[in-house]
Scaffold this active site. Structure first.
Site, short mmCIF file in Angstrom:
data_model
loop_
_atom_site.label_atom_id
_atom_site.label_comp_id
_atom_site.label_asym_id
_atom_site.label_seq_id
_atom_site.Cartn_x
_atom_site.Cartn_y
_atom_site.Cartn_z
N LYS A 127 49.66 -4.43 53.29
CA LYS A 127 49.81 -4.88 51.93
C LYS A 127 50.81 -6.19 51.74
CE LYS A 127 48.87 -0.05 50.07
NZ LYS A 127 49.36 0.98 49.65
N GLN A 168 54.92 3.76 47.96
CA GLN A 168 53.94 3.95 49.06
C GLN A 168 53.99 5.61 49.15
OE1 GLN A 168 51.60 2.09 50.90
NE2 GLN A 168 50.92 4.25 51.56
N ASP A 184 49.02 0.45 41.27
CA ASP A 184 48.18 1.63 41.96
C ASP A 184 47.08 2.50 41.14
OD1 ASP A 184 48.32 1.55 44.64
OD2 ASP A 184 50.09 2.81 44.69
#
Ligand code: NAD
Length: 278
Positions: A52, A96, A119
């Site tokens: 990422k 995460q 997200d």
């Protein structure tokens, strides 16, 4: 032979488009910054986080890295999120997952400002998706819609069957296909006669989390098959939830693993980061 849907090429195309957009934004004095938080040192999470950050650097998005020890308390993590929520120069916040067991994932997702929730996991963003309003969309299903559209596959009026009802793949996938006017059925572990239902699908999305589970008995001839699963087999080779060699010959189009859905997830995360700044 089926059309192989090339997620690597499509994600590269999206990243090029975003790079261009980010450079235009920079010329207008807009910089984009993503805060990436990892708690603990799970090796798979470290690989995802690394990829990422690499994608951010490629596109021109600044990334701030918070690598916190496994012993971090929920309170400490929530405090950091609160601080990042308040920082004007931080556009997106990504925590995460999975988190260590002593931290409540839901509490963490709730704590992120929905406007920075790149997200797309916050209930406000999920709710917006549900009622067709603007908000961040979970990256993997958003990537699947791009794969279909950019491969010229029509969704409107098609029988779309999803295997799996997780919050990050199956459920948002159903809502997105519905918003594209597909006729959507969601199946799961308690579904009876799974084959009967999946054999109706013009578009079959498989997110079941079981290696090579879907063989050709589950698939209608000429269907489009999207394989979300990622597994490593005994030879350390990647495979999906679909038995590719068995299913590919009877489909009209299929995503390979690797190189199908996987690369799209990061491309759509980058898309959400850019959206967070415009
Ligand atoms: P999950 O484990 O949260 O959900 C699996 C779903 O499959 C559940 O809803 C369950 O009801 C259903 N299921 C299980 N057994 C079944 C059966 N026998 N018949 C019908 N349904 C059944 O998984 P997830 O997070 O949605 O992920 C699914 C897969 O996709 C995993 O392999 C995961 O690693 C992969 N994944 C890939 C990406 C990517 O970027 N490519 C992103 C997310 C997940």
């Amino acid at each position: 032979m089926p059309k192989i849907i090339d997620g690597k090429a499509i994600s590269a195309q999206i990243k090029e488009e975003l790079k261009q957009k980010v450079s235009e934004l920079k010329q207008n004095g807009v910089n984009i910054c993503l805060a990436v938080i990892q708690v603990g040192d799970d090796p798979a999470s470290s690989v995802y986080v690394g990829n990422k950050k690499k994608a951010c650097a490629y596109i021109g998005i600044e990334s701030l890295s918070y690598e916190l020890p496994d012993s971090t308390t929920q309170e400490e993590l929530l405090k950091l999120i609160e601080e990042l929520n308040g920082r004007k120069n931080v556009n997106g916040i990504l925590v995460q997952l999975p988190l260590p067991k002593h931290i409540d994932e839901n509490a963490v997702i709730h704590a992120i400002d929905p406007k920075k929730d790149v997200d797309g996991f916050h209930p406000q963003n999920v709710g917006a998706l549900c009622i067709g309003q603007k908000g961040f969309v979970s990256c993997t299903p958003a990537g699947i819609i791009q794969l279909l559209k950019r491969s010229g596959i029509e969704i409107a009026g098609k029988e779309c069957v999803i295997i799996g009802r997780s919050n990050i793949v199956g459920k948002p996938m159903a809502l997105l296909l519905l918003s594209e006017n597909g006729t959507v059925t969601v199946t799961h572990s308690k579904t009876k006669d799974l084959k009967e239902i999946t054999k109706r699908a013009d578009i079959l999305v498989v997110a079941i989390g079981k290696p090579k589970f879907i063989t050709r008995e589950y698939v209608k001839e000429g269907a489009v098959v999207i394989d979300v699963g990622i597994h490593r087999n005994e030879n350390n080779k990647l495979c999906g939830d679909v038995d590719y060699d068995d299913v590919a010959p009877i489909c009209s189009a299929i995503t390979p693993v690797p190189g199908g859905v996987g690369p799209m997830t990061i491309a759509m995360l980058m898309y959400n980061c850019v959206e967070s700044a415009v």
